[in-house]
Design an enzyme around this catalytic site. Structure first.
Site: not given
Ligand SMILES: NC(=O)c1ccc[n+]([C@@H]2O[C@H](COP(=O)([O-])OP(=O)(O)OC[C@H]3O[C@@H](n4cnc5c(N)ncnc54)[C@H](OP(=O)(O)O)[C@@H]3O)[C@@H](O)[C@H]2O)c1
Length: 279
Positions: A50, A75, A108, A232-233, A238, A242
């Site tokens: 990242y 990771k 990872h 993530k946000s 938010r 969350n």
């Molecule tokens: N191991 C892996 O391969 C892998 C892959 C992907 C992710 N991850 C981990 O998992 C974490 C979470 O996954 P992710 O970041 O992909 O997706 P997520 O947490 O499912 O979604 C994040 C998205 O949703 C929006 N959001 C967050 N809370 C919200 C709410 N209450 N209302 C409306 N929209 C909201 C965010 O926008 P804003 O930021 O604009 O608020 C962002 O665009 C990552 O940050 C990372 O640590 C790991």
């Protein structure tokens, strides 16, 4: 709000809710993580890939929060799977984070089509990092059931977690079950499907009935299923939304209705770990 802790198979504990920083720009990471810590998060999920470990470390250093109240995961980056590179890369991550240990260190991606398919020696090298306490726990990410089976059979060392894509449109049930059978907890990445599940009618109906938001209902669904999550946000309101998922529960019928949204492989957002090969 008190975030529940789960016990890992190595005896350590992990807060079931954390904050993820995938796609948080490096120059905004310190401020973003500072907001998350202010909102109450004590578990941060980052990765060398990242490019923002430094910002995570700066936020932690500036927070005044005792290190033992925080749970930090990072990771192994994909180009560093060879055992010597694992050790070097881990040192680099600790330096970037400005920490003397991480609570959890993960491979990872398994990259089964790279490195002659040898993620077992990578796992052995990662597992050895617990020896001097610089990694309190170790685990894997994006491991399919056969990948899990191989590392456990060939090294005898259980990963503490498998961090895999899981959200209502992609339940990833076989990989979850493979972990559960072996005492490996599932960490569900992209828990709200990067926002794609928030306009779902079934989730919307439950949210309206309970007076909660679709994000809160979806995150609560993961909690009821026993998985670990770190949404993530970039927005403090938010982050707060969350975080506020421990003052209500979902009925078994509501949990089942959300689980039934699973579209199988079609519901995936990320790459298929069986073929993902980006090094
Ligand atoms: N191991 C892996 O391969 C892998 C892959 C992907 C992710 N991850 C981990 O998992 C974490 C979470 O996954 P992710 O970041 O992909 O997706 P997520 O947490 O499912 O979604 C994040 C998205 O949703 C929006 N959001 C967050 N809370 C919200 C709410 N209450 N209302 C409306 N929209 C909201 C965010 O926008 P804003 O930021 O604009 O608020 C962002 O665009 C990552 O940050 C990372 O640590 C790991």
């Amino acid at each position: 709000m008190t975030v529940p802790s789960l016990t890992l198979n190595d005896g350590n504990s992990i807060p079931q809710l954390g904050f993820g920083v995938f796609q948080v720009p490096p120059n905004e990471t310190a401020a973003t993580v500072t907001s998350a810590l202010e909102a109450g998060y004590r578990h941060i999920d980052t990765a060398q890939m990242y490019g923002n470990e430094k910002g995570v470390g700066e936020a932690i250093a500036g927070s005044g929060i005792a290190r033992d109240e925080l749970f930090v995961t990072t990771k192994l980056n994909n180009p560093h799977h060879r055992p010597d590179d694992v050790r070097r890369s881990f040192d680099e991550s600790l330096t970037s984070l400005g920490l003397d240990h991480v609570d959890l260190f993960l491979i990872h991606w398994p990259l089964p089509t790279q490195y002659d398919g040898d993620f077992v020696s990578t796992w052995q090298a990662v597992a050895e990092l617990t020896g001097d306490g610089r990694a309190k726990s170790v685990g894997v990410s994006n491991f399919e059931p056969d990948h899990l089976e191989r590392i456990i059979t060939e090294t005898g060392v259980l990963p503490a977690v498998n961090q895999i894509e899981v959200h209502p449109l992609f339940g990833n049930e076989e990989a979850r079950a493979a972990g559960a059978e072996r005492g490996v907890l599932t960490e569900a990445w992209s828990p709200i499907g990067q926002g794609t599940v928030l306009d779902n009618a079934v989730i919307g109906e439950i949210a309206a009935r309970l007076g909660k938001t679709p994000a809160q209902v979806t995150l609560r669904w993961h909690i009821e299923r026993g998985d670990i999550i770190f949404p993530k946000s970039m927005h403090p309101e938010r982050m707060k939304e969350n975080f506020e998922i421990f003052d209500f529960t979902l009925s078994p019928d509501d949990v089942a209705a959300i689980s039934a949204l699973d579209k199988g492989a079609e519901g995936r957002i990320g790459p298929d770990p069986k073929v993902f090969d980006r090094v």
